[in-house]
Design an enzyme around this catalytic site. Structure first.
Site, short mmCIF file in Angstrom:
data_model
loop_
_atom_site.label_atom_id
_atom_site.label_comp_id
_atom_site.label_asym_id
_atom_site.label_seq_id
_atom_site.Cartn_x
_atom_site.Cartn_y
_atom_site.Cartn_z
CG HIS A 84 0.46 6.03 -0.68
ND1 HIS A 84 -0.71 6.36 -1.46
CD2 HIS A 84 -0.21 5.67 0.47
CE1 HIS A 84 -1.78 6.08 -0.74
NE2 HIS A 84 -1.47 5.61 0.42
CG HIS B 92 -2.00 1.16 1.10
ND1 HIS B 92 -3.23 1.06 0.98
CD2 HIS B 92 -1.81 2.43 1.38
CE1 HIS B 92 -3.87 2.04 1.17
NE2 HIS B 92 -3.05 3.07 1.54
CD GLU B 93 1.09 3.49 3.58
OE1 GLU B 93 1.59 4.47 3.11
OE2 GLU B 93 0.31 3.26 4.08
#
Length: 245
Positions: free
Chosen positions: A128, A124-125
């Protein structure tokens, strides 16, 4: 912020005397404002050791993470374990975060207890981080930019797989994946920005179609590790296919 003692978090502009100042989610990561502990001190804490071991396993074996690391490298943003990841204690409601001021991924060592959870958080990160690398994302002032990256992270990280949704006691048939992505994107915005639910929902809805269909660097929605492995193989072969045209 540098690699030594962290600078204070960005300060939001005041828009009025009655409006509460936005801390951009830094309240959820209290260790961001503390002087880094020595390796010896950190090594005494079981959470930190376990976090580091799980992180290493994710980066070495998880196909989602491996694809994203390769994509970041090809985009000119090579990720280094010691520089770009930090295991820290966080607020009880979050598992991780991306600090754009330092291009650093925060992993909440007190909240990540299982390898599968670590895999999802890192993926997920990293999404980003990939968005931060490839685009001029205004994380602090443009809520639509944040919404787009949160949509992509929820869509491509495995957050909304069938098994994860069943574990949350959420069930649905047609269109449930999109519903999950939308809901989790809104929740993520509300966790790190002091905006109303209506503002978060509007931002997500306005960019949803474009950002949901932006599947880079996977080229597909990886609903499983098998999908992610196929996407990783396809990604590795892109340059070769291009060269043969």
């Amino acid at each position: 912020m540098g690699e030594g003692e962290p600078d204070p978090p960005p300060v939001a502009e005041k828009k009025g005397t009655e409006e509460e100042e936005d801390d951009f989610g830094y309240r959820l990561f209290p260790d961001r404002n503390k002087k880094p502990q020595s390796f010896l001190v950190r090594s005494l804490f079981t959470f930190h050791n376990k976090c580091q071991l799980m992180l290493r396993l994710t980066l070495e074996t998880n196909p989602y993470a491996r694809l994203l690391l390769e994509a970041l490298k090809q985009s000119g943003c090579t990720v280094f374990n010691d520089r770009h990841f930090s295991c820290e204690n966080c607020d009880g409601c979050v598992s991780g975060g991306f600090d754009s001021a330092t291009s650093q991924i925060v992993l909440c060592q007190n909240n990540i207890r299982q390898q599968s959870h670590m895999n999802r958080v890192v993926t997920h990160e990293l999404i980003h981080a990939f968005d931060h690398c490839r685009a001029h994302v205004d994380w602090f002032k443009n809520v639509k930019h944040l919404a787009c990256s949160e949509i992509r992270a929820a869509n491509l990280s495995g957050d909304c797989t069938l098994m994860n949704e069943i574990a949350r006691f959420k069930f649905g048939l047609k269109g449930h994946h999109q519903t999950c992505v939308r809901d989790r994107a809104i929740r993520s915005i509300l966790a790190v920005r002091k905006v109303s639910k209506e503002t978060a929902e509007k931002a997500v809805d306005e960019v949803f179609d474009a950002c949901f269909n932006d599947l880079e660097p996977f080229g597909r929605i990886p609903h499983s590790k098998a999908d992610a492995r196929r996407a990783y193989k396809d990604f590795q072969n892109r340059d070769r296919y291009t060269a043969n045209l």
